[in-house]
Design a protein around this motif. Structure first.
Motif, PDB file in Angstrom:
ATOM      1  N   VAL A 262       0.999  -1.329   0.108  1.00 54.59           N
ATOM      2  CA  VAL A 262       0.265   0.104  -0.273  1.00 54.59           C
ATOM      3  C   VAL A 262       0.809   1.440   0.152  1.00 54.59           C
ATOM      4  CG1 VAL A 262      -1.861  -1.163   1.577  1.00 54.59           C
ATOM      5  CG2 VAL A 262      -0.136   0.024   2.405  1.00 54.59           C
ATOM      6  N   VAL A 263      -0.226   2.798  -0.558  1.00 55.90           N
ATOM      7  CA  VAL A 263       0.579   3.896  -0.501  1.00 55.90           C
ATOM      8  C   VAL A 263      -0.322   4.860   0.987  1.00 55.90           C
ATOM      9  CG1 VAL A 263       1.995   5.446  -0.976  1.00 55.90           C
ATOM     10  CG2 VAL A 263       2.065   3.028  -2.701  1.00 55.90           C
ATOM     11  N   THR A 264       0.630   5.123   1.326  1.00 56.30           N
ATOM     12  CA  THR A 264       0.066   6.494   2.128  1.00 56.30           C
ATOM     13  C   THR A 264       0.157   7.397   1.094  1.00 56.30           C
ATOM     14  OG1 THR A 264       1.072   6.974   3.795  1.00 56.30           O
ATOM     15  CG2 THR A 264       1.039   4.805   4.611  1.00 56.30           C
ATOM     16  N   ASN A 265      -1.049   8.308   2.379  1.00 51.65           N
ATOM     17  CA  ASN A 265      -1.415   9.617   1.762  1.00 51.65           C
ATOM     18  C   ASN A 265      -0.377  10.570   1.585  1.00 51.65           C
ATOM     19  OD1 ASN A 265      -4.090   9.513   0.692  1.00 51.65           O
ATOM     20  ND2 ASN A 265      -4.844  10.348   2.789  1.00 51.65           N
ATOM     21  N   GLY A 266       0.776   9.658   2.665  1.00 56.27           N
ATOM     22  CA  GLY A 266       2.082  10.974   2.359  1.00 56.27           C
ATOM     23  C   GLY A 266       3.062  10.487   2.335  1.00 56.27           C
ATOM     24  N   GLY A 267       2.593   9.357   1.083  1.00 57.66           N
ATOM     25  CA  GLY A 267       4.183   8.882   0.523  1.00 57.66           C
ATOM     26  C   GLY A 267       4.774   7.534   0.848  1.00 57.66           C
ATOM     27  N   ILE A 268       3.997   6.617   2.189  1.00 52.11           N
ATOM     28  CA  ILE A 268       5.212   6.055   2.738  1.00 52.11           C
ATOM     29  C   ILE A 268       4.580   4.727   1.975  1.00 52.11           C
ATOM     30  CG2 ILE A 268       5.244   4.804   4.944  1.00 52.11           C
ATOM     31  CD1 ILE A 268       4.886   6.987   6.153  1.00 52.11           C
ATOM     32  N   VAL A 269       5.393   4.165   1.504  1.00 55.99           N
ATOM     33  CA  VAL A 269       5.229   2.458   0.909  1.00 55.99           C
ATOM     34  C   VAL A 269       5.198   1.810   1.986  1.00 55.99           C
ATOM     35  CG1 VAL A 269       5.731   1.227  -1.861  1.00 55.99           C
ATOM     36  CG2 VAL A 269       5.803   3.719  -1.413  1.00 55.99           C
ATOM     37  N   GLY A 270       4.381   0.322   2.018  1.00 54.54           N
ATOM     38  CA  GLY A 270       4.862  -0.715   3.114  1.00 54.54           C
ATOM     39  C   GLY A 270       4.053  -1.972   3.165  1.00 54.54           C
ATOM     40  N   ILE A 271       4.541  -2.316   3.046  1.00 53.16           N
ATOM     41  CA  ILE A 271       3.813  -4.290   3.444  1.00 53.16           C
ATOM     42  C   ILE A 271       2.672  -3.901   4.149  1.00 53.16           C
ATOM     43  CG2 ILE A 271       3.163  -6.535   3.100  1.00 53.16           C
ATOM     44  CD1 ILE A 271       5.664  -6.126   1.730  1.00 53.16           C
ATOM     45  N   VAL A 272       0.628  -4.320   4.504  1.00 52.54           N
ATOM     46  CA  VAL A 272       0.321  -4.506   5.110  1.00 52.54           C
ATOM     47  C   VAL A 272       1.078  -5.651   6.386  1.00 52.54           C
ATOM     48  CG1 VAL A 272      -1.742  -5.027   6.606  1.00 52.54           C
ATOM     49  CG2 VAL A 272      -2.102  -3.672   3.709  1.00 52.54           C
ATOM     50  N   PHE A 273       0.935  -5.424   7.092  1.00 49.33           N
ATOM     51  CA  PHE A 273       1.631  -6.495   8.326  1.00 49.33           C
ATOM     52  C   PHE A 273      -0.041  -6.524   9.420  1.00 49.33           C
ATOM     53  CE2 PHE A 273       2.837  -7.378  12.680  1.00 49.33           C
ATOM     54  CZ  PHE A 273       4.223  -8.820  12.251  1.00 49.33           C
ATOM     55  N   SER A 274      -0.520  -5.952  10.142  1.00 52.69           N
ATOM     56  CA  SER A 274      -2.082  -6.322  10.268  1.00 52.69           C
ATOM     57  C   SER A 274      -3.050  -5.591  10.337  1.00 52.69           C
ATOM     58  CB  SER A 274      -1.640  -7.145  12.275  1.00 52.69           C
ATOM     59  OG  SER A 274      -1.246  -4.999  12.582  1.00 52.69           O
ATOM     60  N   ILE A 275      -3.888  -5.423  10.826  1.00 54.88           N
ATOM     61  CA  ILE A 275      -5.351  -4.835  10.377  1.00 54.88           C
ATOM     62  C   ILE A 275      -6.228  -5.122  11.871  1.00 54.88           C
ATOM     63  CG2 ILE A 275      -7.692  -4.283   8.716  1.00 54.88           C
ATOM     64  CD1 ILE A 275      -5.701  -5.733   6.752  1.00 54.88           C
ATOM     65  N   LYS A 276      -6.702  -3.396  12.217  1.00 52.93           N
ATOM     66  CA  LYS A 276      -7.128  -3.400  13.147  1.00 52.93           C
ATOM     67  C   LYS A 276      -8.138  -2.639  12.731  1.00 52.93           C
ATOM     68  CE  LYS A 276      -4.484  -4.357  16.132  1.00 52.93           C
ATOM     69  NZ  LYS A 276      -3.527  -3.837  17.601  1.00 52.93           N
ATOM     70  N   ASP A 277      -9.430  -2.501  13.394  1.00 57.37           N
ATOM     71  CA  ASP A 277     -10.427  -1.612  12.959  1.00 57.37           C
ATOM     72  C   ASP A 277     -10.534  -0.185  12.858  1.00 57.37           C
ATOM     73  OD1 ASP A 277     -12.359  -3.433  14.813  1.00 57.37           O
ATOM     74  OD2 ASP A 277     -12.427  -2.589  16.123  1.00 57.37           O
ATOM     75  N   ASP A 278      -9.886   0.512  12.532  1.00 56.35           N
ATOM     76  CA  ASP A 278      -9.662   1.679  11.684  1.00 56.35           C
ATOM     77  C   ASP A 278      -8.008   1.557  11.800  1.00 56.35           C
ATOM     78  OD1 ASP A 278      -8.884   2.581  14.509  1.00 56.35           O
ATOM     79  OD2 ASP A 278     -10.289   4.177  14.362  1.00 56.35           O
ATOM     80  N   THR A 279      -7.692   1.033  12.355  1.00 55.74           N
ATOM     81  CA  THR A 279      -5.769   1.623  11.999  1.00 55.74           C
ATOM     82  C   THR A 279      -5.641  -0.327  10.720  1.00 55.74           C
ATOM     83  OG1 THR A 279      -5.265   0.063  13.912  1.00 55.74           O
ATOM     84  CG2 THR A 279      -4.918   2.705  14.031  1.00 55.74           C
ATOM     85  N   VAL A 280      -4.324   0.308  10.804  1.00 51.94           N
ATOM     86  CA  VAL A 280      -3.668  -0.359   9.790  1.00 51.94           C
ATOM     87  C   VAL A 280      -2.397  -0.985  10.424  1.00 51.94           C
ATOM     88  CG1 VAL A 280      -2.673  -1.148   7.399  1.00 51.94           C
ATOM     89  CG2 VAL A 280      -5.070  -0.611   8.222  1.00 51.94           C
ATOM     90  N   VAL A 281      -1.044  -1.668  10.819  1.00 53.35           N
ATOM     91  CA  VAL A 281       0.130  -1.379  10.746  1.00 53.35           C
ATOM     92  C   VAL A 281       0.803  -1.958   9.463  1.00 53.35           C
ATOM     93  CG1 VAL A 281       2.639  -3.097  11.921  1.00 53.35           C
ATOM     94  CG2 VAL A 281      -0.309  -1.847  13.305  1.00 53.35           C
ATOM     95  N   ILE A 282       2.032  -1.071   8.721  1.00 55.01           N
ATOM     96  CA  ILE A 282       2.670  -1.682   8.086  1.00 55.01           C
ATOM     97  C   ILE A 282       4.141  -1.938   7.915  1.00 55.01           C
ATOM     98  CG2 ILE A 282       0.954  -0.331   6.049  1.00 55.01           C
ATOM     99  CD1 ILE A 282       3.031   1.852   5.785  1.00 55.01           C
ATOM    100  N   GLU A 283       4.603  -2.123   7.339  1.00 60.53           N
ATOM    101  CA  GLU A 283       6.393  -3.084   6.995  1.00 60.53           C
ATOM    102  C   GLU A 283       7.038  -1.782   6.309  1.00 60.53           C
ATOM    103  OE1 GLU A 283       7.434  -7.114   9.106  1.00 60.53           O
ATOM    104  OE2 GLU A 283       7.343  -6.853   6.859  1.00 60.53           O
ATOM    105  N   THR A 284       7.667  -1.832   6.178  1.00 58.09           N
ATOM    106  CA  THR A 284       8.436  -0.387   5.968  1.00 58.09           C
ATOM    107  C   THR A 284       9.376  -0.932   5.469  1.00 58.09           C
ATOM    108  OG1 THR A 284       8.907   1.806   7.244  1.00 58.09           O
ATOM    109  CG2 THR A 284       6.390   1.550   5.801  1.00 58.09           C
ATOM    110  N   GLY A 285      10.198  -0.578   4.460  1.00 58.11           N
ATOM    111  CA  GLY A 285      11.979  -0.268   4.574  1.00 58.11           C
ATOM    112  C   GLY A 285      12.282  -1.092   4.720  1.00 58.11           C
TER     113      GLY A 285
END
Length: 110
Positions: free
Chosen positions: A62-85
């Motif tokens: 995924v790509v965030t609005n801030g331009g951070i590219v990462g892979i989804v690590f976990s998904i909760k109700d309204d948050t997502v944890v992504i791995e980057t770098g």
């Protein structure tokens, strides 16, 4: 009052509903234009973006609005944890901050 003044007042009263309608026609056309060319497409895009965020899966890139590219690590109700770098640092972001899912699933290819 003289007769010509009365006739001119009556003529002005008779033409005012038509002129009033002619005044509001451009306003109505502008509102219709804004609805069909601005509001409706934006609502469709918002619905499409919300559907994309609801269909996120672990492992999606995924790509965030801030331009951070990462892979989804976990998904909760309204948050997502992504791995980057390269050092696999994890960042927790709100779901609304996900701008794009770059992973193509089998059902997404059209």
């Amino acid at each position: 009052m003289n007769l010509s003044a009365i006739i001119s007042v009556l003529a002005a009263e008779q033409s005012s509903p038509a002129s009033l309608a002619m005044t509001f026609i451009p306003l109505v056309l502008i509102i219709v234009f804004f609805y069909f060319f601005i509001i409706r497409p934006q609502k469709k895009q918002d619905k499409k973006d919300a559907e994309m965020r609801d269909n996120l899966e672990i492992g999606d890139e995924v790509v965030t609005n801030g331009g951070i590219v990462g892979i989804v690590f976990s998904i909760k109700d309204d948050t997502v944890v992504i791995e980057t770098g390269g050092d696999r640092s994890k960042i927790r972001v709100k779901k609304w901050a996900i701008a794009k899912n770059e992973t193509i699933h089998d059902g997404d290819a059209k």
